[in-house]
Every structure is written in structure tokens, then in C-alpha cells.
Design an enzyme around this catalytic site. Sequence first.
Site, PDB file in Angstrom:
ATOM      1  N   GLU A 183      -5.528  -8.420  -0.261  1.00 21.38           N
ATOM      2  CA  GLU A 183      -6.216  -8.120   1.007  1.00 21.38           C
ATOM      3  C   GLU A 183      -7.684  -7.868   0.692  1.00 21.38           C
ATOM      4  O   GLU A 183      -7.999  -6.950  -0.077  1.00 21.38           O
ATOM      5  CB  GLU A 183      -5.634  -6.881   1.698  1.00 21.38           C
ATOM      6  CG  GLU A 183      -4.276  -7.110   2.320  1.00 21.38           C
ATOM      7  CD  GLU A 183      -3.800  -5.946   3.175  1.00 21.38           C
ATOM      8  OE1 GLU A 183      -4.634  -5.280   3.824  1.00 21.38           O
ATOM      9  OE2 GLU A 183      -2.578  -5.705   3.168  1.00 21.38           O
ATOM     10  N   GLU A 185       0.828  -1.227   0.000  1.00 20.70           N
ATOM     11  CA  GLU A 185       0.000   0.000   0.000  1.00 20.70           C
ATOM     12  C   GLU A 185       0.855   1.267   0.000  1.00 20.70           C
ATOM     13  O   GLU A 185       0.688   2.148   0.849  1.00 20.70           O
ATOM     14  CB  GLU A 185      -0.956  -0.001   1.207  1.00 20.70           C
ATOM     15  CG  GLU A 185      -1.969  -1.118   1.144  1.00 20.70           C
ATOM     16  CD  GLU A 185      -3.025  -1.072   2.237  1.00 20.70           C
ATOM     17  OE1 GLU A 185      -2.897  -0.282   3.189  1.00 20.70           O
ATOM     18  OE2 GLU A 185      -3.998  -1.853   2.144  1.00 20.70           O
TER      19      GLU A 185
HETATM   20  O1  AHR Z   1      -4.952  -6.018   7.090  1.00 20.57           O
HETATM   21  C1  AHR Z   1      -4.814  -4.900   7.917  1.00 20.57           C
HETATM   22  C2  AHR Z   1      -4.111  -3.741   7.225  1.00 20.57           C
HETATM   23  O2  AHR Z   1      -4.932  -3.257   6.196  1.00 20.57           O
HETATM   24  C3  AHR Z   1      -2.826  -4.077   6.526  1.00 20.57           C
HETATM   25  O3  AHR Z   1      -1.730  -4.029   7.370  1.00 20.57           O
HETATM   26  C4  AHR Z   1      -2.723  -3.000   5.495  1.00 20.57           C
HETATM   27  O4  AHR Z   1      -2.033  -3.423   4.356  1.00 20.57           O
HETATM   28  C5  AHR Z   1      -4.160  -2.626   5.206  1.00 20.57           C
HETATM   29  O5  AHR Z   1      -4.357  -1.260   5.258  1.00 20.57           O
END
Ligand code: AHR
Length: 503
Positions: free
Chosen positions: A292, A173
Site C-alpha cells: 500500500e 496491518e
Molecule cells: O487503503 C486504505 C486503507 O489504508 C486500507 O484499508 C488499510 O490497509 C490502510 O490503513
Amino acid sequence: MKKASIIMDRDYTIGRVDPRLYGSFIEHLGRAVYGGIYEPDHPTADEDGFRRDVIDLVRRLRVPIVRYPGGNFVSGFNWEDSVGPRELRPKRLDLAWFTTETNEVGLHEFAHWAKKAGAEVMYAVNLGTRGADAARNVVEYCNHPGGSAWSDLRRKNGEENPFGIKLWCLGNEMDGPWQMGHKTAVEYGRAAAEAGRVMKWVDPSIELVACGSAAHDMPTYGEWEYQMLTECYDQVDYVSLHRYYGNPTGDTPGFLARAMDLDAFITEVIAICDAVGGKKHAKKHLNLSFDEWNVWYHSSQQDQEVWKREKWSRALPLLEDVYNLEDALLCGTILITFLKHADRVKVACLAQLVNVIAPIMTRTGGGAWAQTIYWPLLHASTYGRGTALRPVVKSPVYDCSDFDAVPFVDAAATADDDGNVTIFAVSRSTDEATELTGDLRAFGDLRVAEHIVLTHSDVKAVNTEENPDNVAPVTVTGDTLEGGKLTAVLPPQSWNVIRLTRA
Ligand code: AHR
């Protein structure tokens, strides 16, 4: 009763389902590692301190790949801290989650855990506070057989054979202002290209994931993908997508429609990848790593209180969302959406796996249980392998806050290599059952082997340690399949898995 229909043909396909679509994620965050997968004093702990009850729940999911060690955590992480004798490993402040990381569980320990859990490791390198040098060194440490400083250090640390990690994330990210060392698209694209180049020189067999936007609604979304890929298209194999949904206002119909946003997000990122590829006259196509995804909002307030109470402790109870039925239904529609894009979405990671926005919860010193969202992943991972079919689904629709014409029934289907067919369907109707009729004449002799349903009269129902089967799948009867015509009933607010096997 509402009525919906599905028509399928064995020749109408989307593509092979990459098993990595059913991946997950463990970050050094909260109680994911310490008190989650690792708890040496727990009654079920094995010789390495890993909880056997958790490993059993993970193995049932058949998760083929687990992303590690972050997440936001990785952007301040020195991988070298996590190898070598445990007593010499440093304790560091983790600025991502305001926790102290003790490094008791590191690279070797996690690789061993993943093996026990039946999964491969997807490893993220730090492109926040570090860069190409640390990235190439960790590839050498993990994947080079021996005869060089880093690979020989691995052998000295007890691992004669390379870990053979095949899939690597180039940071995390990196467009997010919350990220340590966050960058502009061009800065990140250059850093990813340079890191990727030297990582592949060390091991040409690895595959690399470039960071897409942290979310569909980031202000830089779109431009970020285009600019950063302009810099690193040739070095990378996948672009990452991340997306979390919440329902803070309690609008169930609106919440259950969120896969419409997801579908648009995936379609757009594919278009941007192909636009950059076209501009570069590239022969290769990039695929997507949706590394994610989940529901995340239940714990937000609680986390603020945890940080107010105690910053910098080890294993703070963070991001411990307790999931209800509607969350499981949304997760079902997310998995269905991935199957609809199986030709380009090759990797997906439910974020995360244990305790932290997770399908598996534990009590430190106590039990481990499956949350509601455990079940759609388990079913898709178990039965959704082989080829993704391209069914034509007709369903009545509804309008809601953010979307028009949301189908009450969302469905996808797969055929395995033995010719067995599985239909995955979510009924978004909260008040009425739906009769689903199917035309499956092209498949010849099939019979209804099983119709699994996950539902509850209360869309907010949850599982707890005391009542772990409150929302659990059941098998229903009554479906028929005669002369290629299927008739099934989808209960209101339900996740359905209709398994059709060779007669
Ligand atoms: O999964 C939790 C967090 O969400 C992770 O660390 C990050 O990549 C995202 O913002």
C-alpha cells in the site's frame, strides 16, 4: 538554470525489476467495486456488469497484480460469503468502513474482472476475526484442482479450473488498533506462522506476505517487524510495508522530499529482515512487498461528513482524493525509490486503483478519467521493466522542514532486454529548469527516442471529468545524445521519462 548530472554503466546494476512492482489494489471500500469497476447499469457495462471504460484505463496501466479484497475490510470478512449463488449471499455490516457489503461482487467475479484487466490476483486472508482454518480453506477453494469439499464447491460454483492464486497476504496491518482483531507482534507472528504453514501444505507453490507495521511512524514499528518475524520467518516470503503521505500544510518542498522517509523505511526493514534471518542462520532472504502506497489526505474531512450523513449504506463515496500535480511528482519519486531498491522490493501496490485514493476516477452513470497520479505509474510500468541500473546522480540540494540535503533532481534508470535505456527523473525545483547532462558512453549507440514530461504551471492543478487532460503528459524536443553525452532540460516541478533506444 540549475545543473545536474547522471552517469550510468550497463554493468552497474541493482537487479531485475519484478513486474509486480507496478501492482495496485482494490478493496471493498467506498466506490472502488460498486460504481467503480462494477456498474451493471452503466452504458459501457459488459456482460458481467464491469465497466469497459474502467477496464480500458486499467489495461493501459499494465498493472500485473491487484491486491484484494482488503485492506482493513479483510479483517472482518468471511470469504465464504462471497461465493455461490448471488441471491443467497449475505449482506454484512463492514465495521472497517461503516458500510453494508452486499457481496454482489465476490471471489469469482473479481477473478474474472482481473483476467479482463490483464492482472493476477493477490489475495488477502482474514487473520483479524478469523485464522488458520479459514485461510487454508480458501487456498483449497482457489487452488486445489478438485476431489475435496472446497475445491468441488468451486467447480459447482462454475469454475472448473483452479484460480491459481500465487501470492497471499497473511492479514492486513495487524498492529493497527483500528484493525478488527489486531494483535501484539508475538500473537500475530504465531497466527501468521500457523496459517502460513497450513496454507503451504495445501499448495506449496504459493508465496506469503507477512504484515509489517501499518506505517513507518507507528509506535511499535521496528520492534513489531523483529518480533513477528522471529515467529514466522520460516513460513513467509515477504514482509509488507504501507505508507501514505499528505501535505495538509501546503509545504510543497517538504512534501516533495517525502521519498527520503520512504528510502529510510525500506532500508531499515531490509536490515531487520536480515537481522532476524542472521539470528536464525537462515539461508533464505525475505523480500519486501510494499503493498500500500500513495498520497492520502485530501478526502479526510469529507469522509467524516459522509459518515455523519449516512452510515451503513452501500458504496459510500469514501477516500475520494482528487490529486494534483505535486501528488503526481511525489508518486514519481516513490516509484524511483522502488527502482533504487529493486533487488529487495519485489511487489508494490499503488493503493488503490479506482475511486478510492485512486489513479482512476469514475462518476456513477458517467465518465471515467485519469487523475494526475495515473501518469507516473503508467510510464514506469510501461518503460521501467528489465534491469534497474545503478546511476550516479549529482544534483544541487535544498533543506526543508524534515530533511536536509534533498536533491532537486531524483532519478532512476532501467535497461530493457533489448538494450533500450529509460531515465525517470523528478525535478523538485518549483521555480527553475534544470539542465541534466548524462554520461552514457558505456551503452554504445543510443538515440533519444522520446522525452515525456508531466508538468503544469500550477503545482495544485488537477484533472476532472470536464477537464481530464489538464495535467497530462506531453513530448518535448531538444534533448541531444552525441558521443555518449546526453543533454536534456527538466522543466521546474516535472516528472520526466527520457527514452533512449538503440540507434
Ligand atoms: O487503503 C486504505 C486503507 O489504508 C486500507 O484499508 C488499510 O490497509 C490502510 O490503513
